[in-house]
Design an enzyme around this catalytic site. Structure first.
Site, mmCIF file in Angstrom:
data_model
loop_
_atom_site.group_PDB
_atom_site.id
_atom_site.type_symbol
_atom_site.label_atom_id
_atom_site.label_comp_id
_atom_site.label_asym_id
_atom_site.label_seq_id
_atom_site.Cartn_x
_atom_site.Cartn_y
_atom_site.Cartn_z
ATOM 1 N N ASP A 239 33.368 17.293 42.238
ATOM 2 C CA ASP A 239 32.273 16.322 42.392
ATOM 3 C C ASP A 239 31.699 15.986 41.021
ATOM 4 O O ASP A 239 31.992 16.672 40.025
ATOM 5 C CB ASP A 239 31.171 16.842 43.341
ATOM 6 C CG ASP A 239 30.533 15.689 44.152
ATOM 7 O OD1 ASP A 239 30.117 14.688 43.540
ATOM 8 O OD2 ASP A 239 30.480 15.800 45.392
ATOM 9 N N VAL A 263 35.875 11.229 39.483
ATOM 10 C CA VAL A 263 37.262 10.918 39.854
ATOM 11 C C VAL A 263 37.815 9.710 39.092
ATOM 12 O O VAL A 263 39.033 9.531 39.029
ATOM 13 C CB VAL A 263 37.437 10.690 41.384
ATOM 14 C CG1 VAL A 263 37.269 11.977 42.149
ATOM 15 C CG2 VAL A 263 36.525 9.588 41.902
ATOM 16 N N ASN A 289 38.330 12.185 49.137
ATOM 17 C CA ASN A 289 37.155 11.914 49.984
ATOM 18 C C ASN A 289 36.024 11.206 49.242
ATOM 19 O O ASN A 289 35.237 10.502 49.873
ATOM 20 C CB ASN A 289 36.659 13.245 50.565
ATOM 21 C CG ASN A 289 35.274 13.114 51.147
ATOM 22 O OD1 ASN A 289 35.079 12.529 52.210
ATOM 23 N ND2 ASN A 289 34.273 13.635 50.419
ATOM 24 N N ALA A 290 35.927 11.393 47.913
ATOM 25 C CA ALA A 290 34.801 10.794 47.170
ATOM 26 C C ALA A 290 34.755 9.301 47.437
ATOM 27 O O ALA A 290 35.778 8.621 47.378
ATOM 28 C CB ALA A 290 34.960 11.051 45.672
ATOM 29 N N LYS A 296 25.911 -5.473 49.213
ATOM 30 C CA LYS A 296 25.204 -6.776 49.007
ATOM 31 C C LYS A 296 26.124 -7.842 49.562
ATOM 32 O O LYS A 296 27.350 -7.683 49.518
ATOM 33 C CB LYS A 296 25.017 -7.070 47.502
ATOM 34 C CG LYS A 296 23.846 -6.402 46.842
ATOM 35 C CD LYS A 296 22.650 -7.339 46.804
ATOM 36 C CE LYS A 296 21.550 -6.746 45.945
ATOM 37 N NZ LYS A 296 20.530 -6.055 46.674
ATOM 38 N N ASN A 348 32.891 -5.581 57.243
ATOM 39 C CA ASN A 348 31.487 -5.304 57.557
ATOM 40 C C ASN A 348 30.590 -6.171 56.684
ATOM 41 O O ASN A 348 30.826 -6.272 55.476
ATOM 42 C CB ASN A 348 31.196 -3.816 57.304
ATOM 43 C CG ASN A 348 30.066 -3.320 58.159
ATOM 44 O OD1 ASN A 348 29.642 -3.998 59.098
ATOM 45 N ND2 ASN A 348 29.559 -2.150 57.842
ATOM 46 N N TYR A 354 33.378 -2.712 49.569
ATOM 47 C CA TYR A 354 33.715 -1.459 50.265
ATOM 48 C C TYR A 354 34.885 -1.684 51.232
ATOM 49 O O TYR A 354 35.839 -0.906 51.276
ATOM 50 C CB TYR A 354 32.476 -0.974 51.014
ATOM 51 C CG TYR A 354 32.623 0.368 51.705
ATOM 52 C CD1 TYR A 354 32.626 1.560 50.978
ATOM 53 C CD2 TYR A 354 32.740 0.440 53.098
ATOM 54 C CE1 TYR A 354 32.745 2.788 51.625
ATOM 55 C CE2 TYR A 354 32.851 1.658 53.743
ATOM 56 C CZ TYR A 354 32.850 2.830 53.000
ATOM 57 O OH TYR A 354 32.964 4.047 53.639
ATOM 58 N N LYS A 358 38.505 0.084 51.157
ATOM 59 C CA LYS A 358 38.968 0.964 52.240
ATOM 60 C C LYS A 358 40.203 0.388 52.944
ATOM 61 O O LYS A 358 40.983 1.136 53.536
ATOM 62 C CB LYS A 358 37.831 1.211 53.232
ATOM 63 C CG LYS A 358 36.667 2.014 52.624
ATOM 64 C CD LYS A 358 37.120 3.406 52.196
ATOM 65 C CE LYS A 358 35.978 4.282 51.719
ATOM 66 N NZ LYS A 358 36.423 5.636 51.327
HETATM 67 P P1 NAP Z 1 28.332 11.033 50.631
HETATM 68 O O1 NAP Z 1 27.425 11.880 51.446
HETATM 69 O O2 NAP Z 1 27.749 9.984 49.758
HETATM 70 O O3 NAP Z 1 29.278 11.996 49.786
HETATM 71 C C1 NAP Z 1 30.220 11.478 48.872
HETATM 72 C C2 NAP Z 1 30.354 12.451 47.725
HETATM 73 O O4 NAP Z 1 31.270 11.895 46.770
HETATM 74 C C3 NAP Z 1 29.022 12.672 46.995
HETATM 75 O O5 NAP Z 1 28.852 14.018 46.692
HETATM 76 C C4 NAP Z 1 29.206 11.817 45.772
HETATM 77 O O6 NAP Z 1 28.446 12.212 44.665
HETATM 78 C C5 NAP Z 1 30.677 12.013 45.485
HETATM 79 N N1 NAP Z 1 31.149 11.018 44.538
HETATM 80 C C6 NAP Z 1 30.767 9.727 44.444
HETATM 81 N N2 NAP Z 1 31.376 9.152 43.408
HETATM 82 C C7 NAP Z 1 32.152 10.094 42.820
HETATM 83 C C8 NAP Z 1 32.990 10.102 41.687
HETATM 84 N N3 NAP Z 1 33.148 9.019 40.932
HETATM 85 N N4 NAP Z 1 33.628 11.260 41.372
HETATM 86 C C9 NAP Z 1 33.461 12.373 42.110
HETATM 87 N N5 NAP Z 1 32.655 12.433 43.181
HETATM 88 C C10 NAP Z 1 32.003 11.302 43.532
HETATM 89 O O7 NAP Z 1 29.395 10.280 51.558
HETATM 90 P P2 NAP Z 1 30.002 10.697 52.992
HETATM 91 O O8 NAP Z 1 29.269 9.963 54.028
HETATM 92 O O9 NAP Z 1 30.185 12.156 53.085
HETATM 93 O O10 NAP Z 1 31.448 9.985 52.867
HETATM 94 C C11 NAP Z 1 32.620 10.653 52.430
HETATM 95 C C12 NAP Z 1 33.780 9.671 52.535
HETATM 96 O O11 NAP Z 1 33.882 9.170 53.869
HETATM 97 C C13 NAP Z 1 33.619 8.435 51.647
HETATM 98 O O12 NAP Z 1 34.868 8.068 51.136
HETATM 99 C C14 NAP Z 1 33.117 7.379 52.603
HETATM 100 O O13 NAP Z 1 33.430 6.081 52.172
HETATM 101 C C15 NAP Z 1 33.867 7.761 53.854
HETATM 102 N N6 NAP Z 1 33.255 7.264 55.101
HETATM 103 C C16 NAP Z 1 32.039 7.720 55.521
HETATM 104 C C17 NAP Z 1 31.514 7.244 56.711
HETATM 105 C C18 NAP Z 1 30.201 7.736 57.271
HETATM 106 O O14 NAP Z 1 29.832 7.318 58.373
HETATM 107 N N7 NAP Z 1 29.468 8.617 56.596
HETATM 108 C C19 NAP Z 1 32.201 6.284 57.448
HETATM 109 C C20 NAP Z 1 33.417 5.827 56.973
HETATM 110 C C21 NAP Z 1 33.941 6.331 55.813
HETATM 111 P P3 NAP Z 1 26.960 11.552 44.401
HETATM 112 O O15 NAP Z 1 26.030 12.606 44.855
HETATM 113 O O16 NAP Z 1 26.885 11.265 42.980
HETATM 114 O O17 NAP Z 1 26.894 10.291 45.212
#
Ligand code: NAP
Length: 448
Positions: A239, A263, A289-290, A296, A348, A354, A358
């Site tokens: 992370d 990443v 996963n990140a 916007k 969306n 995004y 994806k």
């Molecule tokens: P989250 O709570 O924001 O967690 C994402 C993690 O990735 C955070 O710890 C973030 O760090 C880290 N990250 C961001 N940019 C990074 C980078 N450049 N290098 C390394 N780490 C980085 O998100 P989540 O909801 O768990 O989502 C995880 C994955 O599932 C994502 O790919 C998201 O697009 C996908 N997803 C989520 C949902 C949902 O409903 N939650 C739905 C569809 C897809 P920071 O603390 O700095 O942000």
């Protein structure tokens, strides 16, 4: 607790919501170490000779399930209804679905499972056979929408040569691990490099596997770290610096190791490979996963917001995968799992960047799975729907409630639901699972 759940937790609120047509969502059974695979016995049958049924039943029995014949007429509540539709060779034969299911569906327990097996329609034979096998996904997706009480229905399409490689997949869809996976179609193909056929130790399907997870400090990534460690894996968490402290704590807690890295940094892949080797001697799988959002409408979106999302969500997984291959860190039997989103399938509002990233991830699955098949490296993606995390807490109320309720399971998923699905993809026995994009969305209406 969301506002509707709060209302549902007391009698007056429940009555009020019932009047306006909002029923409480079912409680989903989720995996607990030591719990039985199924909530009740399975009933298994085939439309014909049942070439797929035999290995599927063997897998279920090896996992401790009690399997009854399709002729069972007792009143016992069922944990699973398994049907091999692979021998249906013309439209008239589809009637076997109509004959088999109705009486048994009335006996399906809450959080029960329907798993249907079929053959790839495109190689089924003449037009009648192609049509019959192509009909099965339609049936399963519709049936999934009719089930109640947290029950799910999914389809496993088994290609020639994959018959003896369906155990981990059938068990996943039969089990509580697939709690939020509904109405999905997964394709299995004959693996070029067979993985492990050995039955895993109870509750340790990832025993000894070394797995890296990016974005591991919180949300879905942190749930993956905990689930994979629970299942016996050695985990490398990655992370950014902002998440360094929770990351270090989490990884220490599960006996893993961590890398503080962005990443998008050019050396991220090399650092992940080096950390895995130093701590555990090798790397068996990577989960990209990140992910970030910078929402916007396109007319108002800055170039910085566009670039950041494409760089983190799409370009980093592509480059890190290539770097790990070049480093020789991912070898035969390796696993690459990408994290897409239903936004990448349906689009969306406010998320052109995004959704593009994806959807691009799905392109990576297609390109990498084909290219890496000869090496026995599988490449798959999960496409989460509405999952309860910090990311979705930020969504406006109306859209959030719609995202939660408009699915067959009528609720949002939990991070662990995505983690369990990825765990199945990482399993050494999932050697026939490649090129799949599996939605973890409770059969959400969006993008269905
Ligand atoms: P989250 O709570 O924001 O967690 C994402 C993690 O990735 C955070 O710890 C973030 O760090 C880290 N990250 C961001 N940019 C990074 C980078 N450049 N290098 C390394 N780490 C980085 O998100 P989540 O909801 O768990 O989502 C995880 C994955 O599932 C994502 O790919 C998201 O697009 C996908 N997803 C989520 C949902 C949902 O409903 N939650 C739905 C569809 C897809 P920071 O603390 O700095 O942000």
């Amino acid at each position: 607790m969301d506002p509707i759940q709060t209302l549902l937790s007391n009698g007056t609120g429940r009555t009020l919501l019932k009047r306006v047509g909002v029923a409480p969502p079912p409680t989903l059974r989720r995996h607990e170490p030591g719990a039985p695979l199924l909530v009740g016995p399975a009933v298994a049958a085939a439309a014909g000779a049942g070439a797929l049924l035999k290995p599927a039943v063997a897998a279920l029995e090896a996992a401790g399930a009690r399997v009854l014949a399709g002729t069972d007429e007792s009143a016992e509540r069922l944990g699973l209804i398994l049907f091999d539709a692979g021998d249906i060779s013309d439209p008239a034969g589809l009637v076997s679905l109509h004959e088999f299911f109705p009486a048994l569906l009335r006996r399906l327990a809450p959080s029960g499972r329907v798993v249907v097996l079929s053959r790839p329609h495109e190689s089924a034979g003449d037009a009648a056979a192609v049509a019959a096998q192509r009909a099965v996904p339609g049936f399963v997706r519709a049936l999934a929408k009719e089930l109640r009480g947290g029950a799910t229905a999914n389809l496993v399409v088994v290609g020639a040569g994959a018959e003896e490689h369906l155990a981990s997949t059938v068990c996943f869809f039969a089990s509580a691990r697939s709690a939020f996976v509904d109405g999905q179609v997964v394709r299995l193909g004959a693996p070029t490099v067979p993985g492990s056929a050995a039955e895993p130790a109870a509750d340790a399907p990832l025993a000894g596997r070394v797995v890296a997870v990016t974005g591991a400090s919180r949300g879905i990534g942190a749930a993956m770290v905990r689930a994979f460690a629970r299942d016996g894996a050695h985990v490398v968490g990655i992370d950014v610096a902002a998440g360094a402290s929770p990351l270090a704590e989490l990884m220490a807690d599960v006996g893993g190791t961590h890398v503080v890295a962005d990443v998008t940094a050019p050396d991220a892949g090399a650092r992940i490979a080096a950390a895995s080797r130093a701590a555990f001697g090798r790397l068996d799988g990577i989960v990209h996963n990140a992910g970030i959002t910078r929402d916007k409408k396109l007319v108002n979106m800055s170039k910085a917001a566009w670039d950041a999302v494409i760089a983190v969500n799409l370009e980093a997984p592509r480059r890190i995968t290539l770097d790990l291959l070049e480093e020789g860190a991912l070898t035969a039997g390796g696993r690459v799992v990408l994290v897409s989103s239903i936004a990448g399938i349906a689009g969306n509002l406010g998320q052109t960047n995004y959704a593009a990233s994806k959807a691009g991830v799905i392109g990576l699955v297609e390109a990498f799975s084909a290219a890496l098949e000869p090496q026995g490296i599988t490449v798959n993606a999960v496409a989460p729907g509405f999952i309860e995390t910090a990311m979705t807490k930020a969504v406006p109320f109306g859209i959030r409630e719609a995202g939660r309720r408009l699915s067959s399971l009528r609720q949002g998923g939990l991070p662990v639901d995505v983690a369990e699905t990825v765990g199945w993809m990482l399993d050494a026995r999932s050697d026939a699972v490649t090129g799949n994009v599996v939605r973890v969305c409770g059969q959400g209406l969006i993008g269905a």
